[in-house]
Design a protein around this motif. Structure first.
Motif, short mmCIF file in Angstrom:
data_model
loop_
_atom_site.label_atom_id
_atom_site.label_comp_id
_atom_site.label_asym_id
_atom_site.label_seq_id
_atom_site.Cartn_x
_atom_site.Cartn_y
_atom_site.Cartn_z
N VAL A 1 0.83 -1.21 0.00
CA VAL A 1 0.00 0.00 0.00
C VAL A 1 0.86 1.26 0.00
O VAL A 1 0.60 2.21 -0.74
N ARG A 2 1.91 1.29 0.82
CA ARG A 2 2.78 2.47 0.84
C ARG A 2 3.50 2.63 -0.51
O ARG A 2 3.68 3.75 -0.98
N TYR A 3 3.90 1.53 -1.09
CA TYR A 3 4.56 1.58 -2.40
C TYR A 3 3.62 2.16 -3.46
O TYR A 3 4.00 3.07 -4.22
N GLU A 4 2.38 1.67 -3.50
CA GLU A 4 1.43 2.16 -4.50
C GLU A 4 1.02 3.61 -4.22
O GLU A 4 0.77 4.39 -5.14
N ARG A 5 0.95 4.00 -2.95
CA ARG A 5 0.65 5.38 -2.61
C ARG A 5 1.76 6.31 -3.11
O ARG A 5 1.50 7.38 -3.65
N LEU A 6 3.00 5.88 -2.92
CA LEU A 6 4.14 6.67 -3.40
C LEU A 6 4.15 6.76 -4.92
O LEU A 6 4.67 7.73 -5.50
N ARG A 7 3.56 5.78 -5.58
CA ARG A 7 3.49 5.80 -7.04
C ARG A 7 2.32 6.66 -7.53
O ARG A 7 2.02 6.68 -8.73
N GLY A 8 1.65 7.33 -6.59
CA GLY A 8 0.62 8.28 -6.96
C GLY A 8 -0.78 7.73 -7.08
O GLY A 8 -1.70 8.44 -7.51
N LYS A 9 -1.00 6.50 -6.68
CA LYS A 9 -2.32 5.90 -6.84
C LYS A 9 -3.25 6.28 -5.69
O LYS A 9 -2.80 6.66 -4.60
N ASP A 10 -4.54 6.16 -5.94
CA ASP A 10 -5.55 6.35 -4.90
C ASP A 10 -5.63 5.02 -4.14
O ASP A 10 -6.48 4.17 -4.40
N ALA A 11 -4.70 4.86 -3.21
CA ALA A 11 -4.52 3.58 -2.52
C ALA A 11 -5.45 3.49 -1.31
O ALA A 11 -5.33 4.27 -0.37
N LEU A 12 -6.36 2.53 -1.35
CA LEU A 12 -7.30 2.30 -0.25
C LEU A 12 -7.00 0.95 0.38
O LEU A 12 -7.04 -0.09 -0.29
N TRP A 13 -6.68 0.99 1.67
CA TRP A 13 -6.50 -0.26 2.42
C TRP A 13 -7.65 -0.34 3.40
O TRP A 13 -7.70 0.36 4.40
N VAL A 14 -8.61 -1.21 3.10
CA VAL A 14 -9.79 -1.38 3.94
C VAL A 14 -9.41 -2.12 5.21
O VAL A 14 -8.76 -3.16 5.17
N VAL A 15 -9.81 -1.58 6.34
CA VAL A 15 -9.48 -2.18 7.63
C VAL A 15 -10.74 -2.46 8.42
O VAL A 15 -11.73 -1.74 8.32
N GLY A 16 -10.69 -3.50 9.23
CA GLY A 16 -11.82 -3.80 10.09
C GLY A 16 -11.55 -5.06 10.89
O GLY A 16 -10.50 -5.69 10.77
N THR A 17 -12.51 -5.41 11.71
CA THR A 17 -12.39 -6.60 12.55
C THR A 17 -13.60 -7.50 12.38
O THR A 17 -14.68 -7.04 11.99
#
Length: 934
Positions: free
Chosen positions: A66-82
């Protein structure tokens, strides 16, 4: 303006600060409406959970991506939950209640569920706080919970739609039943343990005077569970077993119950195992259940001899003797053996010394519930099932045609094998906490009468609907269509037996008590978390997800079921790629478990070495799904790596090297600066290639080598003492590129150093990923590589000859290559400081003992006169060579002995191999040293 760094790198001082800053400023999902979307969902951990080492691996890999794709300028969404974790959460709350002598049954279902919600509000956030400590850059603003109202709506809709489509149904089948918890459980919640038990042999008499072809009036059956004979329904022999061909179709008598059983032919019976005769108890054994179906027994006809607590109950034919009723299953086992022995039907086992025993000792693989802690019982009961075979077909095609890529590809075969042979999926659980199944039972109309089964079995009419109002509407239409124009209402189950014609003015319905398996709800994770069943913009933009990262152990429990539900309800794959990683094992390769005492706490590692070091270890050791062996010394080593980078940044600060003002590579004229710019480009390309292939170890290795070797050990050493404005600009740019490239792996130290190098217009987490576009200057690279090669060769030679590392030597190179000439002309200061050569003479070397060292294609001569006693050194090395060769030969002989390799402890064999490799390498090193001496 730079911020002076502390002399000592302290991870704890920076981790909490930067994480709070990132989260508070919304930097985990910056506004990028026009950017290419990239989506990943986390495997939702149990709300009761704490971070374990497996979570650390799984979430680190996801965060790196996710950090890699964010740095590449993408709209990076990491969905989180339990996940609401039905069984685990209910157990936690019940245990908490027990501390104050309270229990669940003191409350109504609604009151107990309220208590669970109270617990969740107070204690359910432990693991999400711990994920923050690991550095996980999840979109916490949209944190999900599988019991949230919008998610519950999705779960209910899926159940109702599947039911209406004929893909969910109630059936009587065997399940894994946990008598301690009183519920069916999944295969994943079953742990197999090796338990000492027995193998009993019994005579079952043939009925009506029938005998076998060998004249026997009985058949011998063997079992590890004698108690189940109370519910025997047949005995089986193999169709090709000539010994019993004459009695197939005949009857046999079960001695305790007197039940007459058919002798059937079925390939399940193994002629080579025991007597070749198998007793068949279809209500209490998974294999027997299938044999029973082949023999023509309907599930409703199969005998059940146990209740929900695994105590003996009367079977439908009433043939279980009264003395067994109410006994625990293991007490019943002892009594069955006793009664069979007393009646002369037990065949004792005779050991080697002639002593008789009731049973042959056996070590038996026994299923235990991972939470209830008792032996799991195959139990015949009414449950809700999903037609998994039908739902499995689209995912199978998606993997075959490449719409879903499984990495590593080796897992495809396992995926196909399981999906092609998939069984009905039991989705009901006998709990109070969870998504209650949206089904209501009512009396069935038969022959103009209301017929009611008080056990709420499949004999009743079932109304499935998203709401109680819709269920009542369905029921009203059904009863009116059969001439019953009475009011319909929902009541508690204790009032349900009033559904008898003429006793009341209305018709009662009762709600299904069971809840859904948590794997059912989590199977909707890729789309329900994005707003489905509402057709939201988020859903349109981020479904399908791009990637799923999970452990291979939940490939079928979660991954495959997400594929089924996603493709059925969304018409497309849930994710384009599925990466399956291995398990984190103890250093000796054993699986970690509390009972073995080898569990490693990731939070303890973070406390000692920092989150960055633990994260880097996980990436460096993750090699395409292979298991990761825990090695704290390696984690400590990556903490040292972080310290080395910290000190390199301090060196830069001390020499006026600050943050770069340009994203593009600055102009460089000197060979060393041209070389390092090219090395940055090569490293970016290597990381990009590794990340595209999901080779986390390769990506980590590329940035590690560049930082430690190329930048710290060579570039900074080469520029010492000659740092001009160009070098300051280039060095500052290179350090910036390092921080960006390293950020996905080590986010905390890189963000700290990014800001320490000067005022920045933005945080590193949202910086721009470097481009692998700077072309290396081949001539410049050749010069620097020549100097590095020379230095390495000299250091090796000094080590072999016992010369001090700092000793300055003089060399001769009569006919230098073009590269050597350029180096010698423009880098005399670096040659003296780094290679420790006081001079390189471009003339023939003087006569006398000398060694040669290589640099590129050149061979430099270094006289040894006055440096060492050559003859003494040769004598010393010769003796050492003899010792190493002798040790290597002895170890090779031991390793060539099959008895040693096969019978010795694995650690002893590994040590012998390591020692052999050491002595063999030492012998080669000494030979090279002797050759240098001539």
């Amino acid at each position: 303006m730079t911020t002076e760094l502390d002399k000592t790198f302290d991870p704890a001082a920076i981790e909490a600060k930067w994480y709070a800053h990132w989260e508070a400023n919304g930097l985990f999902r910056p506004e990028r409406p026009d950017a290419q979307p990239f989506t990943i969902v986390n495997p939702p951990p149990n709300v009761t959970g704490s971070l374990h080492i497996g979570h650390a691996l799984d979430n680190t890999l996801q965060d790196v991506v996710v950090r890699y794709e964010r740095l590449r300028g993408k709209d990076a969404l990491w969905v989180v939950g339990t996940d609401h974790a039905g069984i685990a959460t209910q157990m936690v709350v019940e245990r908490q209640m027990a501390l104050s002598q309270d229990k669940r049954t003191n409350y109504s279902r609604e009151q107990f569920v309220d208590k669970v919600w109270e617990w969740k509000a107070e204690s359910g956030g432990t693991i999400t706080r711990q994920l923050r400590r690991l550095g996980c850059s999840m979109d916490w603003s949209r944190e999900q919970f599988t019991m949230d109202p919008h998610f519950t709506r999705a779960v209910v809709k899926v159940f109702v739609d599947l039911y209406n489509q004929g893909l969910i149904y109630r059936d009587k089948r065997l399940v894994n039943w946990d008598p301690a918890l009183g519920t069916a459980i999944s295969d994943l919640e079953v742990e197999t343990q090796e338990i000492k038990g027995g193998f009993w042999h019994f005579r079952y008499p043939l009925a009506d005077g029938v005998t076998t072809s060998e004249g026997a009036d009985h058949l011998v059956v063997a079992t590890t569970r004698p108690e189940t004979m109370l519910a025997d329904m047949a005995v089986a022999v193999h169709p090709s077993d000539a010994r019993y061909a004459s009695v197939v179709g005949k009857e046999i008598v079960q001695p305790i119950t007197g039940r007459r059983l058919k002798v059937i032919a079925d390939e399940h019976a193994d002629p080579e195992l025991g007597s070749g005769v198998v007793k068949i108890t279809p209500g209490h054994d998974f294999n027997d259940f299938e044999v029973g179906k082949r023999a023509g027994f309907a599930a409703g006809e199969m005998l059940n001899m146990l209740d929900a607590k695994a105590a003996v109950v009367q079977t439908a034919d009433g043939l279980v003797p009264e003395e067994f009723l109410g006994l625990d299953r293991f007490d019943a086992r002892a009594l069955v053996v006793q009664r069979m022995k007393e009646a002369g039907f037990l065949i004792p086992h005779v050991d080697k010394d002639g002593t008789e025993h009731d049973a042959e000792p056996r070590t038996i693989a026994t299923p235990f519930g991972d939470r209830g802690g008792v032996v799991i019982e195959p139990w015949l009961t009414d449950q809700w099932y999903v037609d998994a075979k039908t739902l499995a077909q689209p995912p199978l095609e998606a993997v075959r045609d490449g719409r879903i890529e499984i990495v590593p590809k080796s897992w495809e075969k396992t995926f196909f094998n399981w999906m092609e042979n998939i069984q009905p999926w039991c989705v009901s659980r006998q709990l109070w906490w969870g998504h209650r199944i949206p089904a209501w039972f009512g009396p069935r109309v038969d022959g103009g009468m209301l017929m009611i089964d008080q056990s709420m079995s499949n004999a009743n009419m079932i109304f499935v609907a998203e709401t109680e109002e819709e269920a009542l509407q369905q029921a009203g239409e059904y009863y009116r269509s059969h001439g019953f124009d009475k009011p319909v209402e929902v009541v508690e189950d204790d009032a349900y037996d009033a559904n008898i014609e003429g006793e009341f003015d209305g018709i009662y319905l009762v709600r299904e008590e069971d809840v859904l398996d948590t794997w059912f709800s989590s199977a909707l994770w890729p789309f329900a978390t994005l707003g489905w069943p509402e057709q939201t913009d988020l859903l349109a933009r981020h479904y399908p997800n791009d990637l799923l990262i999970s452990g291979f152990d939940i490939l079928f429990f979660w991954d495959a079921r997400m594929a089924m539900q996603g493709m059925h309800f969304m018409g497309d794959v849930p994710w384009k790629r599925l990466y399956l990683h291995g398990l984190v094992r103890a250093a000796d390769g054993q699986k970690m478990s509390k009972s073995k005492g080898n569990v490693v706490d990731p939070l303890g590692l973070i406390d000692r070495f920092g989150a960055d070091a633990l994260r880097f270890f996980m990436c460096a050791m993750e090699s395409q799904g292979r298991d990761v062996k825990m090695d704290e010394s390696r984690v400590e080593g990556y903490r040292n790596f972080a310290t080395k980078l910290w000190n390199a940044a301090r060196f830069c600060q001390a020499n006026g090297i600050g943050g770069s003002q340009t994203i593009a590579a600055p102009a460089a004229t000197s060979a060393v600066n041209q070389w390092i710019v090219g090395e940055v480009s090569a490293t970016v390309a290597a990381i990009d290639k590794a990340m595209a292939d999901l080779r986390f170890d390769s990506a980590a290795g590329a940035i590690y080598r560049f930082v430690w070797d190329t930048f710290c050990d060579w570039y900074l050493e080469l520029i010492k003492g000659q740092i001009d404005d160009e070098t300051r600009t280039v060095a500052g740019w290179v350090l910036d590129q390092i921080l960006v490239m390293l950020h996905p792996f080590m986010p905390f130290i890189t963000e700290e150093l990014w800001h320490a190098q000067g005022n920045r217009p933005y945080e590193l987490i949202v910086a721009q990923w470097p481009q692998a576009s700077a072309n290396a200057n081949r001539a410049a690279s050749a010069e620097v590589e020549w100097l590095i090669d020379l230095t390495r060769s000299l250091r090796t030679a000094k080590n072999e000859l016992g010369l001090p590392p700092g000793a300055k030597l003089e060399a001769w190179l009569a006919t230098p290559s073009d590269t050597a000439s350029r180096v010698l002309t423009g880098n005399s200061a670096a040659i003296e400081r780094v290679a420790r050569l006081s001079a390189v003479n471009v003339t023939p070397a003087p006569e006398g003992p000398a060694i040669q060292v290589s640099a590129g294609s050149d061979a430099l001569v270094i006289p040894l006169e006055g440096l060492i006693d050559v003859n003494a050194e040769k004598e010393r090395l010769t003796k050492a060579l003899g010792v190493s060769e002798k040790e290597a030969a002895a170890l090779a002989g031991r390793l060539g002995n099959a008895n040693f390799v096969e019978r010795a402890k694995p650690e002893a064999v590994e040590k012998a191999r390591a020692d052999h490799a050491h002595h063999a390498a030492e012998a080669e090193r000494i030979k090279a040293a002797l050759e240098r001496l001539g």
